[in-house]
Design an enzyme around this catalytic site. Sequence first.
Site, PDB file in Angstrom:
ATOM      1  N   TYR A 106      -7.268  -1.107  -0.222  1.00  0.00           N
ATOM      2  CA  TYR A 106      -7.052  -0.671  -1.398  1.00  0.00           C
ATOM      3  C   TYR A 106      -8.303  -0.715  -2.512  1.00  0.00           C
ATOM      4  O   TYR A 106      -8.966  -1.745  -2.112  1.00  0.00           O
ATOM      5  CB  TYR A 106      -5.908  -1.737  -2.231  1.00  0.00           C
ATOM      6  CG  TYR A 106      -4.535  -1.495  -1.416  1.00  0.00           C
ATOM      7  CD1 TYR A 106      -3.767  -0.435  -1.739  1.00  0.00           C
ATOM      8  CD2 TYR A 106      -4.279  -2.381  -0.349  1.00  0.00           C
ATOM      9  CE1 TYR A 106      -2.635  -0.542  -1.173  1.00  0.00           C
ATOM     10  CE2 TYR A 106      -3.005  -2.128   0.466  1.00  0.00           C
ATOM     11  CZ  TYR A 106      -2.330  -1.262   0.000  1.00  0.00           C
ATOM     12  OH  TYR A 106      -0.921  -1.138   0.547  1.00  0.00           O
ATOM     13  N   SER A 107      -8.387  -0.030  -3.296  1.00  0.00           N
ATOM     14  CA  SER A 107      -9.588   0.026  -4.390  1.00  0.00           C
ATOM     15  C   SER A 107      -9.251  -1.011  -5.231  1.00  0.00           C
ATOM     16  O   SER A 107      -8.166  -1.277  -5.636  1.00  0.00           O
ATOM     17  CB  SER A 107     -10.023   1.381  -4.898  1.00  0.00           C
ATOM     18  OG  SER A 107     -10.021   2.413  -3.964  1.00  0.00           O
ATOM     19  N   CYS A 125     -11.173  10.513  -6.972  1.00  0.00           N
ATOM     20  CA  CYS A 125     -10.344   9.682  -6.105  1.00  0.00           C
ATOM     21  C   CYS A 125      -9.009   9.852  -6.423  1.00  0.00           C
ATOM     22  O   CYS A 125      -8.469  10.046  -7.449  1.00  0.00           O
ATOM     23  CB  CYS A 125     -10.749   8.287  -6.421  1.00  0.00           C
ATOM     24  SG  CYS A 125      -9.973   6.849  -5.592  1.00  0.00           S
ATOM     25  N   GLU A 169     -13.298   9.674  -3.005  1.00  0.00           N
ATOM     26  CA  GLU A 169     -12.707   8.742  -2.054  1.00  0.00           C
ATOM     27  C   GLU A 169     -11.245   9.398  -1.989  1.00  0.00           C
ATOM     28  O   GLU A 169     -10.452   9.089  -3.321  1.00  0.00           O
ATOM     29  CB  GLU A 169     -12.838   7.477  -2.698  1.00  0.00           C
ATOM     30  CG  GLU A 169     -12.192   6.613  -1.681  1.00  0.00           C
ATOM     31  CD  GLU A 169     -12.695   5.172  -1.798  1.00  0.00           C
ATOM     32  OE1 GLU A 169     -13.993   5.071  -1.605  1.00  0.00           O
ATOM     33  OE2 GLU A 169     -12.022   4.142  -2.137  1.00  0.00           O
ATOM     34  N   TYR A 204      -7.405  10.453  -0.048  1.00  0.00           N
ATOM     35  CA  TYR A 204      -6.453  10.157   1.036  1.00  0.00           C
ATOM     36  C   TYR A 204      -5.385  11.071   1.131  1.00  0.00           C
ATOM     37  O   TYR A 204      -4.799  11.535   0.224  1.00  0.00           O
ATOM     38  CB  TYR A 204      -6.101   8.788   1.017  1.00  0.00           C
ATOM     39  CG  TYR A 204      -7.037   7.687   0.967  1.00  0.00           C
ATOM     40  CD1 TYR A 204      -7.569   7.095   2.169  1.00  0.00           C
ATOM     41  CD2 TYR A 204      -7.556   7.155  -0.083  1.00  0.00           C
ATOM     42  CE1 TYR A 204      -8.809   6.343   2.261  1.00  0.00           C
ATOM     43  CE2 TYR A 204      -8.467   6.371  -0.197  1.00  0.00           C
ATOM     44  CZ  TYR A 204      -9.020   5.728   0.924  1.00  0.00           C
ATOM     45  OH  TYR A 204      -9.917   4.924   1.072  1.00  0.00           O
TER      46      TYR A 204
HETATM   47  P1  NAP Z   1       0.941  11.709  -6.849  1.00  0.00           P
HETATM   48  O1  NAP Z   1       1.833  10.977  -7.985  1.00  0.00           O
HETATM   49  O2  NAP Z   1       1.547  12.252  -5.673  1.00  0.00           O
HETATM   50  O3  NAP Z   1       0.093  12.736  -7.776  1.00  0.00           O
HETATM   51  C1  NAP Z   1      -0.697  12.513  -8.711  1.00  0.00           C
HETATM   52  C2  NAP Z   1      -0.874  13.969  -9.313  1.00  0.00           C
HETATM   53  O4  NAP Z   1      -1.654  14.850  -8.748  1.00  0.00           O
HETATM   54  C3  NAP Z   1       0.380  14.812  -9.648  1.00  0.00           C
HETATM   55  O5  NAP Z   1       0.450  15.365 -11.104  1.00  0.00           O
HETATM   56  C4  NAP Z   1       0.346  15.832  -8.689  1.00  0.00           C
HETATM   57  O6  NAP Z   1       1.164  17.001  -8.933  1.00  0.00           O
HETATM   58  C5  NAP Z   1      -1.152  16.049  -8.400  1.00  0.00           C
HETATM   59  N1  NAP Z   1      -1.574  16.871  -7.351  1.00  0.00           N
HETATM   60  C6  NAP Z   1      -1.050  17.005  -6.281  1.00  0.00           C
HETATM   61  N2  NAP Z   1      -1.789  17.862  -5.379  1.00  0.00           N
HETATM   62  C7  NAP Z   1      -2.987  18.136  -6.197  1.00  0.00           C
HETATM   63  C8  NAP Z   1      -3.929  19.079  -5.913  1.00  0.00           C
HETATM   64  N3  NAP Z   1      -4.063  19.775  -4.866  1.00  0.00           N
HETATM   65  N4  NAP Z   1      -4.907  18.721  -6.917  1.00  0.00           N
HETATM   66  C9  NAP Z   1      -4.932  18.118  -8.044  1.00  0.00           C
HETATM   67  N5  NAP Z   1      -3.687  17.603  -8.150  1.00  0.00           N
HETATM   68  C10 NAP Z   1      -2.824  17.404  -7.423  1.00  0.00           C
HETATM   69  O7  NAP Z   1      -0.221  10.825  -6.608  1.00  0.00           O
HETATM   70  P2  NAP Z   1      -0.130   9.244  -5.641  1.00  0.00           P
HETATM   71  O8  NAP Z   1       0.991   9.243  -5.097  1.00  0.00           O
HETATM   72  O9  NAP Z   1      -0.228   8.125  -6.726  1.00  0.00           O
HETATM   73  O10 NAP Z   1      -1.361   9.421  -5.013  1.00  0.00           O
HETATM   74  C11 NAP Z   1      -2.587   9.038  -5.076  1.00  0.00           C
HETATM   75  C12 NAP Z   1      -3.561   8.945  -3.970  1.00  0.00           C
HETATM   76  O11 NAP Z   1      -4.698   8.123  -4.107  1.00  0.00           O
HETATM   77  C13 NAP Z   1      -2.637   8.587  -2.625  1.00  0.00           C
HETATM   78  O12 NAP Z   1      -3.255   9.540  -1.721  1.00  0.00           O
HETATM   79  C14 NAP Z   1      -3.480   7.205  -2.414  1.00  0.00           C
HETATM   80  O13 NAP Z   1      -3.632   6.830  -1.090  1.00  0.00           O
HETATM   81  C15 NAP Z   1      -4.813   7.690  -2.983  1.00  0.00           C
HETATM   82  N6  NAP Z   1      -5.445   6.574  -3.088  1.00  0.00           N
HETATM   83  C16 NAP Z   1      -5.156   5.393  -3.593  1.00  0.00           C
HETATM   84  C17 NAP Z   1      -6.002   3.864  -4.006  1.00  0.00           C
HETATM   85  C18 NAP Z   1      -5.568   2.815  -4.083  1.00  0.00           C
HETATM   86  O14 NAP Z   1      -6.295   1.994  -4.155  1.00  0.00           O
HETATM   87  N7  NAP Z   1      -4.276   2.513  -4.382  1.00  0.00           N
HETATM   88  C19 NAP Z   1      -7.447   4.250  -3.925  1.00  0.00           C
HETATM   89  C20 NAP Z   1      -7.704   5.260  -3.701  1.00  0.00           C
HETATM   90  C21 NAP Z   1      -6.799   6.513  -3.271  1.00  0.00           C
HETATM   91  P3  NAP Z   1       2.529  17.424  -8.386  1.00  0.00           P
HETATM   92  O15 NAP Z   1       3.437  17.532  -9.331  1.00  0.00           O
HETATM   93  O16 NAP Z   1       2.134  18.825  -7.790  1.00  0.00           O
HETATM   94  O17 NAP Z   1       2.733  16.657  -7.178  1.00  0.00           O
END
Ligand code: NAP
Length: 414
Positions: free
Chosen positions: A204-205, A372, A412, A414
Amino acid sequence: MNAPLPAQVLKQHLIDPEICIRCNTCEETCPVDAITHDSNNYVVDPDICNGCMACVPPCPTGSIDNWRLMVRSEAYSVQEQFGWEELPKEKALPVVDDAAAPSSDEASDVLAQPAAQTTFTLPGASVPPWSAAHPYVNLYTHKAPMTATVVGNYRVTGADTESDIHHIVLDFGELPFPVLEGQSIGILPPGVDAQGRPHHARQYSLASPRDGERAGYNNLSLTVKRVTEDHGGVAAHGVCSNYLCDLAKNDTVQVIGPFGHTFLMPNHPRANLIMICTGTGSAPMRAMTERYRRRIDTGENGKLMLFFGARTERELPYFGPLMKLPRDFIDINLALSREPGQPKRYVQDLIRDRAGQVRELLADRNTCIYVCGLKGMEVGVLDALRDVTMQGGQDWSILHDMLRREGRLHFETY
Ligand code: NAP
């Protein structure tokens, strides 16, 4: 004369299973698909790896950078590596018949030789910005984790939405846990997996700046989304995210890390940040923004420009506090994809909408860009940066190379 070189000697590339946090970066980076994984380990296929090193700089832990001199016919197979809990001890190479043995120069040539000419370019930099502070990594490991205490756990998205995202604050008491914005930590969830082995760490970041979630306290925060379905929408129970989201105050957690030595913010005055994120990918952006906010009166800050994507306002983590930040401190651009009555917007659409300001910042050597969140946004963001650059009459490939070389463009995802 003309004795054959011992092509039977191999410098075998291995991944240390005790340090690896299974983040998949190496597998995604490998240009020849030599890296694979099962539910236990990430491993390198000795028959495919050409020693090109493309996977080494992006690895956040350094677990990728292990090499063993092996007799080629005895190289560790992929199947053997899947079963490892730790790297095997180094073996001495057998003594080779003098007539067939290479001189030491020849031997080092042989060992250095496997890298074929593979050209591979990462989308972002493999070095930090020149002025980034020195990061500490791997201070606490799977074998010797640190125990942290939960001092806060609350939801940062609307209670009526599907996105159950938590802000979790961990305190380290008297023990040192030095971190920088952009770094991550590993959490060891309790219990065992389907094979009866302890769960691997999940990464986790940090969502808090280097001086703590609460300045001067030895604590940090994470942004964690409760995983209830996989990327394809099929029901799935995230082992660590559910564990973390359900923690109560005063519970204890096993932590390893910190990790990450490139996705770091510049440390020199008047550096500008362009931050592009989706969902929980906002964690490092919150950390960097908070670092800037705490020194708002010092005159040191450059400009902050944020592109933040979420389904709706109520599913955008930290929406309330974000909107309270002064507009002359941070330029906020929200891309909402499922807000009723509004057109679907992604961060890359807003980058195009704000082309003029983005170009102005890109033209400044003091600007660093951080991306990210969802893997899928990577291509879209690069395309948008290319388009705004080319509209300004500049060559994106030259700028892109420069941003990578100077550690000014970081991904970064995923
Ligand atoms: P999410 O709610 O699924 O999506 C966030 C937004 O991104 C939604 O508006 C989504 O639109 C949009 N999106 C989908 N595909 C896209 C694309 N190709 N280009 C641009 N935007 C797009 O996001 P989430 O579930 O929070 O996921 C965030 C990601 O960050 C995860 O993969 C996670 O692993 C990663 N992450 C997390 C951490 C941490 O510390 N927790 C750190 C680094 C990375 P739609 O309405 O089309 O779905």
